[in-house]
Write a protein that holds these residues in place. Structure first.
Motif, PDB file in Angstrom:
ATOM      1  N   VAL A  55       0.508  -1.813  -0.510  1.00 21.96           N
ATOM      2  CA  VAL A  55       0.242   0.077   0.145  1.00 21.96           C
ATOM      3  C   VAL A  55       1.252   0.993  -0.049  1.00 21.96           C
ATOM      4  O   VAL A  55       1.466   1.121   1.363  1.00 21.96           O
ATOM      5  CB  VAL A  55      -1.595   0.632   1.518  1.00 21.96           C
ATOM      6  CG1 VAL A  55      -1.907   1.272   1.114  1.00 21.96           C
ATOM      7  CG2 VAL A  55      -1.839  -1.055   1.361  1.00 21.96           C
ATOM      8  N   ASP A  59      -2.690   5.612  -2.897  1.00 25.24           N
ATOM      9  CA  ASP A  59      -3.866   4.375  -2.875  1.00 25.24           C
ATOM     10  C   ASP A  59      -5.042   4.951  -1.903  1.00 25.24           C
ATOM     11  O   ASP A  59      -5.071   6.132  -1.008  1.00 25.24           O
ATOM     12  CB  ASP A  59      -3.234   3.322  -1.851  1.00 25.24           C
ATOM     13  CG  ASP A  59      -2.554   2.465  -3.483  1.00 25.24           C
ATOM     14  OD1 ASP A  59      -2.777   2.862  -4.387  1.00 25.24           O
ATOM     15  OD2 ASP A  59      -1.924   1.415  -3.139  1.00 25.24           O
ATOM     16  N   HIS A  60      -5.910   4.470  -2.059  1.00 19.03           N
ATOM     17  CA  HIS A  60      -7.647   4.708  -1.192  1.00 19.03           C
ATOM     18  C   HIS A  60      -7.122   3.882  -0.517  1.00 19.03           C
ATOM     19  O   HIS A  60      -7.995   2.400   0.159  1.00 19.03           O
ATOM     20  CB  HIS A  60      -8.232   5.346  -2.072  1.00 19.03           C
ATOM     21  CG  HIS A  60      -8.271   6.094  -2.880  1.00 19.03           C
ATOM     22  ND1 HIS A  60      -9.369   7.230  -3.222  1.00 19.03           N
ATOM     23  CD2 HIS A  60      -7.739   6.415  -4.122  1.00 19.03           C
ATOM     24  CE1 HIS A  60      -8.927   8.043  -3.553  1.00 19.03           C
ATOM     25  NE2 HIS A  60      -7.893   7.481  -4.840  1.00 19.03           N
ATOM     26  N   ALA A  61      -7.780   4.238   1.179  1.00 21.34           N
ATOM     27  CA  ALA A  61      -8.046   3.581   2.443  1.00 21.34           C
ATOM     28  C   ALA A  61      -9.139   4.024   2.628  1.00 21.34           C
ATOM     29  O   ALA A  61      -9.636   5.457   2.831  1.00 21.34           O
ATOM     30  CB  ALA A  61      -7.057   3.665   3.265  1.00 21.34           C
ATOM     31  N   ILE A  80      -0.824   5.773   7.330  1.00 18.05           N
ATOM     32  CA  ILE A  80      -1.939   6.062   6.272  1.00 18.05           C
ATOM     33  C   ILE A  80      -1.393   7.871   5.557  1.00 18.05           C
ATOM     34  O   ILE A  80      -0.983   7.659   4.187  1.00 18.05           O
ATOM     35  CB  ILE A  80      -3.181   5.531   6.042  1.00 18.05           C
ATOM     36  CG1 ILE A  80      -3.718   4.437   6.274  1.00 18.05           C
ATOM     37  CG2 ILE A  80      -4.347   7.031   4.992  1.00 18.05           C
ATOM     38  CD1 ILE A  80      -4.584   3.747   6.698  1.00 18.05           C
ATOM     39  N   THR A  83       2.116   8.199   4.980  1.00 16.17           N
ATOM     40  CA  THR A  83       2.670   7.243   3.418  1.00 16.17           C
ATOM     41  C   THR A  83       1.894   7.954   2.565  1.00 16.17           C
ATOM     42  O   THR A  83       2.217   7.737   1.335  1.00 16.17           O
ATOM     43  CB  THR A  83       2.018   5.591   3.385  1.00 16.17           C
ATOM     44  OG1 THR A  83       2.345   4.962   4.596  1.00 16.17           O
ATOM     45  CG2 THR A  83       2.466   5.157   2.114  1.00 16.17           C
ATOM     46  N   VAL A  85      -1.197   7.661   1.704  1.00 20.31           N
ATOM     47  CA  VAL A  85      -2.698   6.936   1.281  1.00 20.31           C
ATOM     48  C   VAL A  85      -3.570   8.207   1.220  1.00 20.31           C
ATOM     49  O   VAL A  85      -3.874   8.524   2.470  1.00 20.31           O
ATOM     50  CB  VAL A  85      -2.750   5.971   1.678  1.00 20.31           C
ATOM     51  CG1 VAL A  85      -3.724   5.696   1.321  1.00 20.31           C
ATOM     52  CG2 VAL A  85      -1.702   4.629   1.919  1.00 20.31           C
ATOM     53  N   LYS A 110      -8.449   0.243  -2.390  1.00 20.74           N
ATOM     54  CA  LYS A 110      -7.313  -0.414  -1.948  1.00 20.74           C
ATOM     55  C   LYS A 110      -8.237  -0.946  -0.559  1.00 20.74           C
ATOM     56  O   LYS A 110      -7.586  -2.584   0.179  1.00 20.74           O
ATOM     57  CB  LYS A 110      -6.039   0.146  -1.757  1.00 20.74           C
ATOM     58  CG  LYS A 110      -5.055  -1.658  -2.337  1.00 20.74           C
ATOM     59  CD  LYS A 110      -3.686  -1.222  -3.016  1.00 20.74           C
ATOM     60  CE  LYS A 110      -2.022  -2.060  -2.999  1.00 20.74           C
ATOM     61  NZ  LYS A 110      -1.287  -1.888  -3.536  1.00 20.74           N
TER      62      LYS A 110
END
Length: 232
Positions: A55, A59-61, A80, A83, A85, A110
């Motif tokens: 990840v 990216d999407h969380a 997150i 990073t 995200v 993701k």
């Protein structure tokens, strides 16, 4: 109190205390304090977990957590953010499943973290939402959601709040990992337990865990260090 400590407190950040959480034991609730150095170390561990799942930036969380669950989800949120995200939030209740479904349809999610049993039931009852959920590469589900997701043909990874620490499955899905520099799983006559080994404000030994499984000492092929709990 020093001038810097006073300034930090007035700015809304306690100089030494990052938060207070509570976890349930057979004899009642136990409160535990969390220091800022602990948060920093836990965030580093969470970043390693994200790296194991590949990840990364962009990216999407989607985090499904209660406000009171900050002590467990906080380091993951910080990792997150660090990073790069992009993340959204929802409540882990059936009444908020529509928001989860909307985000799944609108964004290339993701990671879903903290999916509960009642939210999973609501999503699986909607064919389109269930199909979107099945496409999520990293689906960290709470213990009460894992079985119904598997019965529906999905492959969830597991997460659990084990007393004062969250534990997460790695991509191998062969057990729940924690940072071995901070915590140690132990086996007692009454079942699995947890002992604090890091330099933390909260100290505890053989804290009973409300989870069944076996401690696996062999290194995991995902690369994360330390023993883990296999709940299969």
């Amino acid at each position: 109190m020093s001038r810097n400590s006073i300034a930090a407190t007035m700015a809304g950040r306690h100089p030494s205390l990052a938060g207070i959480g509570q976890f349930r034991r057979a004899d009642g609730m136990v409160g535990f304090e969390i220091g800022w150095p602990e948060v920093e170390r836990d965030t580093i561990w969470a970043r390693r977990l994200l790296e194991a799942w590949e990840v990364g930036p962009g990216d999407h969380a989607l985090l499904t957590a209660r406000n009171s669950e900050g002590p467990w989800f906080g380091p993951l949120v910080r990792a997150i953010r660090d990073t790069g995200v992009v993340f959204s939030n929802a409540e882990p209740y059936a009444w908020d499943a529509r928001r989860v479904a909307t985000l799944l349809s609108a964004l290339p999610i993701k990671v879903v973290a903290g999916l509960s049993g009642e939210a999973a039931d609501a999503l699986l009852a909607d064919d389109e939402a269930a199909a979107r959920l099945a496409e999520v590469p990293v689906l960290w589900a709470r213990g009460d959601a894992v079985e119904q997701l598997r019965r529906a043909g999905l492959q969830p990874a597991e997460m659990a709040m084990l007393g004062p620490v969250p534990a997460f499955s790695c991509p191998e899905r062969k057990g729940l990992h924690i940072d071995p520099a901070e915590w140690r799983f132990t086996a007692t006559a009454s079942g699995l337990a947890l002992t604090v080994v890091g330099d933390r404000l909260f100290r505890g030994r053989d804290i009973a865990l409300d989870i069944n499984g076996a401690i696996v000492e062999a290194p995991c092929t995902c690369g994360l260090p330390g023993p883990r709990i296999n709940t299969e």
